[in-house]
Design a protein around this motif. Sequence first.
Motif, short mmCIF file in Angstrom:
data_model
loop_
_atom_site.label_atom_id
_atom_site.label_comp_id
_atom_site.label_asym_id
_atom_site.label_seq_id
_atom_site.Cartn_x
_atom_site.Cartn_y
_atom_site.Cartn_z
N ASP A 125 56.60 49.06 44.06
CA ASP A 125 55.74 48.59 42.98
C ASP A 125 55.91 47.09 42.82
OD1 ASP A 125 54.52 51.05 41.51
OD2 ASP A 125 56.61 51.59 41.86
N TYR A 126 54.81 46.36 42.84
CA TYR A 126 54.86 44.91 42.71
C TYR A 126 55.40 44.55 41.33
CZ TYR A 126 53.38 40.03 43.26
OH TYR A 126 53.37 38.66 43.36
N ASN A 132 52.65 42.34 38.41
CA ASN A 132 51.24 42.75 38.36
C ASN A 132 50.44 41.99 37.32
OD1 ASN A 132 51.07 44.72 40.46
ND2 ASN A 132 52.19 46.17 39.18
N ASP A 133 51.10 41.48 36.28
CA ASP A 133 50.37 40.74 35.26
C ASP A 133 49.77 39.45 35.81
OD1 ASP A 133 53.06 39.91 35.58
OD2 ASP A 133 52.99 38.81 33.70
N ASN A 164 48.18 39.37 38.69
CA ASN A 164 47.08 39.75 39.58
C ASN A 164 45.75 39.76 38.82
OD1 ASN A 164 48.95 40.11 41.64
ND2 ASN A 164 49.21 42.29 41.20
N THR A 194 44.65 38.68 44.90
CA THR A 194 45.51 39.86 45.00
C THR A 194 45.38 40.51 46.38
OG1 THR A 194 45.22 40.23 42.62
CG2 THR A 194 46.13 42.04 43.91
N ILE A 247 45.65 48.74 46.04
CA ILE A 247 45.34 47.77 44.99
C ILE A 247 44.51 48.54 43.97
CG2 ILE A 247 44.29 45.57 44.39
CD1 ILE A 247 45.24 46.33 48.00
N LYS A 270 46.96 46.42 39.76
CA LYS A 270 48.28 46.93 40.12
C LYS A 270 48.38 47.06 41.64
CE LYS A 270 48.55 49.68 35.87
NZ LYS A 270 48.60 51.06 35.32
N VAL A 271 49.54 46.72 42.17
CA VAL A 271 49.79 46.87 43.60
C VAL A 271 50.95 47.85 43.78
CG1 VAL A 271 50.46 45.73 45.74
CG2 VAL A 271 48.96 44.55 44.12
N LYS A 272 50.68 48.94 44.45
CA LYS A 272 51.69 49.96 44.72
C LYS A 272 51.64 50.33 46.20
CE LYS A 272 51.19 52.01 40.09
NZ LYS A 272 52.54 51.77 39.57
N TYR A 278 59.02 43.31 45.19
CA TYR A 278 58.71 44.70 44.86
C TYR A 278 59.97 45.44 44.40
CZ TYR A 278 54.22 44.03 47.24
OH TYR A 278 52.98 43.58 47.61
#
Length: 422
Positions: free
Chosen positions: A313-314, A317-318, A320, A326, A350, A358-360, A384
């Motif tokens: 989990d990045y 994320n805030d 992005n 992103t 994404i 969010k990037v997971k 991450y």
Amino acid sequence: MPLVLHAGNTNKNAFKALITAEYTGVNVELVKNFEMGVTNKTPEFLKMNPIGKVPVLETPDGPIFESNAIARYVARLKADNPLLGSSLIDSAHIEQWIDFSSLEIDTNILRWFIPRVGFAVYLPQAEEAAIASLKRALAALNTHLASNTYLVGHSVTLADIIMTCNLTLGFSRILSKSFTSEFPHIERYFWTMVNIPNFRKILGEIKQAESVPPVQSAKKPTQSKEPAKPKAQAEPKKEAAKETAKPKVEDAGEEEAPKPKPKNPLDLLPPSKMILDEWKRLYSNTKTNFREVAIKGFWDMYDPEGYSLWFCDYKYNDENTVSFVTLNKVGGFLQRMDLARKYAFGKMLIIGSEPPFKVKGLWLFRGQEIPQFIMDECYDMELYDWKKVDINDEAQKERVSQMIEDHEPFEGEALLDAKCFK
């Protein structure tokens, strides 16, 4: 007729034209057997550039010197070249960043570096001024790159080529990680650029300097005065020196013999029943009934003793808030993971229909831990949070399946994009 570039094969100013040529489709050949300090002092070279500086581009219409001018010439050989911008304002901004790169970045890197390696007199106050000016320039660049993947627009331009070449000297020779960590957006930008195929083809693999080089004197060391000795006595000593020198030449030859490349520790692990390439082929070739074919096939192949699965989990994320930034951030991460292609498979999602996105991710790695060489070489890893998957937990196992198949909605949200590393 190819254009001929006169410079050494490690000259970062020559790289500007060579990378530009890769994008433009122009044949630019680097002259062979160029020796700095010799070739550039010959009458033939001085006819092309009277002050003997490199690089020089030999064209059918005459020579061109100054590296930025050469790069512009090569770019202009292609009509409507996107490297030069698609509008008047873009073209102006490209020129703006080229000047900034040359006058604020390159100049101050050289003012810091050159005296330290003995090509100019070292003055501590002058070095302090150079570092302060460089930090000021890098802070401005870092701010710009916080919301921009490239210097101008949404793709590589000549400004990016020249900026990256100038930063290459800094990153590889004097800008250590402890220095560049103050400028995270520049780090992301630089490592993304140097791993783009057209850049990597010319630059090769770049390794960041571990420390600032120690100061070397610009003057030849003085020799201690000793009483003059009779010439007759000196001659036998010279002969003795020659005799003792012979074994050293032989030793040097032995030391230069190629050594076997050390094996990656992952290659020494016990064989696994999971053949990674077979899974990658199944993933790529499955076009329909993905859950029934590819996902089932993955779990049939999966070897929990030889491989491990990881969620990531990045952490930021805030930040992005811009979709293309992103997406490019994730794309750069996957490019830098190329060193792990033999040992890994990954999916990056994404997530979200509006910012912040969010990037997971999900990663399959050889072995039971994230390989150390990946942690050491790919700086994105520290951006991450990583959690090992417990495949005995059915909820986690289902999450793995959904990430592999780009299930939408994912955890209640739409997917902006999904990228695969294979």
